[in-house]
Enzyme design. Sequence first.
Site, PDB file in Angstrom:
ATOM      1  CG  ASP A 103      -2.294   0.590   0.909  1.00  0.00           C
ATOM      2  OD1 ASP A 103      -2.353   1.815   0.734  1.00  0.00           O
ATOM      3  OD2 ASP A 103      -3.296  -0.151   0.854  1.00  0.00           O
ATOM      4  CG  HIS A 129      -5.466   3.661   0.654  1.00  0.00           C
ATOM      5  ND1 HIS A 129      -5.109   2.329   0.585  1.00  0.00           N
ATOM      6  CD2 HIS A 129      -6.727   3.740   0.173  1.00  0.00           C
ATOM      7  CE1 HIS A 129      -6.119   1.630   0.073  1.00  0.00           C
ATOM      8  NE2 HIS A 129      -7.115   2.462  -0.191  1.00  0.00           N
ATOM      9  CG  ASN A 137     -13.658   1.006  -4.487  1.00  0.00           C
ATOM     10  OD1 ASN A 137     -14.027  -0.081  -4.070  1.00  0.00           O
ATOM     11  ND2 ASN A 137     -12.678   1.695  -3.927  1.00  0.00           N
ATOM     12  CB  SER A 155      -9.373  -0.197  -0.087  1.00  0.00           C
ATOM     13  OG  SER A 155      -8.824   0.076  -1.340  1.00  0.00           O
TER      14      SER A 155
END
Length: 645
Positions: free
Chosen positions: A200, A233, A322, A383
């Site tokens: 990430d 994130h 998404n 996520s």
Amino acid sequence: MLRRLACPLLVVLLALIPIMLVACSGGGSGSTPAESFLDIRAHAQGVDGRDVYSDTHSVRVVPSAAAAGALPQVTSAELPLSPEPNLTSEGLRRVIIGFKNPPSSRTVSALAAGGARIRYRYNLIPAVAAAVTEDQLKALQQDPSVAYVGDDVLKHTCAQELPWGVNTVNAERVWGEAEGASHVTRPEAAGQGVEVAIIDTGAQLDHPDLAANIVGGWDIPEEDDTPQDTFGHGTHVAGIVAAVDNQVGIIGGGPKVSLYIVRVSTTGSFSVAEEIAGIEKAVQHGSNIISMSISGPQGAGELEACQAAWDAGALLVGAAGNNGGTVEFPAAFDSVIAVGAVDQNLEAPSWSNRGPQLELAAPGVNILSTALDSQYDTRDGTSFGVPLVSAAAAIVMGLHGTNNLETRQVLTETALDLGTPGRDNIYGFGLLDVARAAGVIAADEYEPDDASAQASVIAIDGPRRNHTLYPEGDQDWLRFDGNFGDLFTVETWTHAAVAAHNVVPTPDTYIEVRNPDGQVIASSDNKSAEDTDSRVDFSAAADGTYRVLIRASAQAAPDKRIGSYQVAVSRSANVPLTVELPSVIPADQVPANGSVLVRWTVSAASPELVHHSNIEYWRRGSSQHHFTSPQTGLGSFTATIPATP
């Protein structure tokens, strides 16, 4: 570069609170009577000395003197806040006004007439809470009758929060051993000894809810071992996996999981080259699970990298995406578990990608987790279902020593089916269920038995059968054949249904029996706080098939609404009885001395077999029990018992 990150659709920042305070209250020494609760159990005994009836009723008792001296109810006239915490949207300032003497109604009315909004008028202290104009504030500060005027500051508890997503997938039932638990009581069941690599944007390495679980990492762009997050994130993902049990903030799905942080992006965008390098670093470090909250089109070498990681023994978990389209990569690869999102109604949002590759669904809407600057915020996206699945995999591996294939099979086989029966393109195999995957909640081999027409056959006088009430709201139906005049007992046991893991929830069971015509002829809803078992004795008034409904009691606490129990049906020499007890004793029927008059009626199909009946009673929470004097035979009886024995 390819945009690989499954970015959040919504970010709601939590208020930045520099100081967190807890308000505590102390008990007084006043003598104001309080309401009490009695548990009253009616007994009847046969001529052979055995109990032929036992049922418990809960009675709420409010002595008539209880109202004396009670504080009046506080009313609220709440105003929406502006961005400035102490101001309302109308520009009024929220304050607490303390007076030197209790304010009169005239004083309070004068404030309201001047434009103030009175929110609370207190009895405990001589003060009111109000929203006032600036002119009123200045006048109050100069008023000789006013002791003080202060801002109505916001308070926040310091308690550690259990995020709704962790609760929904039942992770806390495994490591906390109870519904809604927010602290670890079984470290070995919280992912201890298992490592999850997070591919990430890095993580805030010194975040108080993460630092203790971070065992290392690598920064791909900077080529060093300090994968510090500047985007946010990855920090959010890390907290969902393994926010520590430290009394503050939140707790993660696997609070004892070791985190290996791999930073592949500084901005949320990166190329497949960084992704492959990150996967390689995770494999080199020996991570058991690789959590990839990233998505995008397929890149060269990506398929091979994921397959190689799988072949090396790592379990890979990826975000479906998404944009409402098909499952994106790397989640779409066979070597990766593809995770879609559900909201708090367990429905897939329109933006959660779908397709035949989808394997599991997990909470992905309004997910609270760790944020930069040692803060917390909420985000949406597939996520944020990925780290919950990663934590679940770590728990299963830690408890049972399963490899990547075995763990994957367990997660999919124990998922709660949603949408179209069986695997579908929207929810995959269903909602992640950590408790069932870990073996804390056993599967019920007699499902589906959720309706009378689906009742499973149970043998009369056979061994106890293991059943499970799960998920919440589940009900089980049994059936057996009876002949006219047969006497039967249907009984459940929950304390004896503990599996090898020793953390199986025990439901508070309710039993209902229906005759061949479908009419309810007997039921038991044991309301004793100490006893979750139930029992029904009845006689068959006709030949035919009798059906039994078992579900959680309507009075069951949250941690008693699901779990494993045992059930058996036996022919019995017991005498079926009818007992009538009040469930509520109104305050106006309670004399000033606080005693309670209880009436109960006992009747039986075979009166000659009943020796006597009586009642046992105890105050809620007390271990001291009391019995009335035995009564001979059947009939209607009364007993006077104190409201607070």
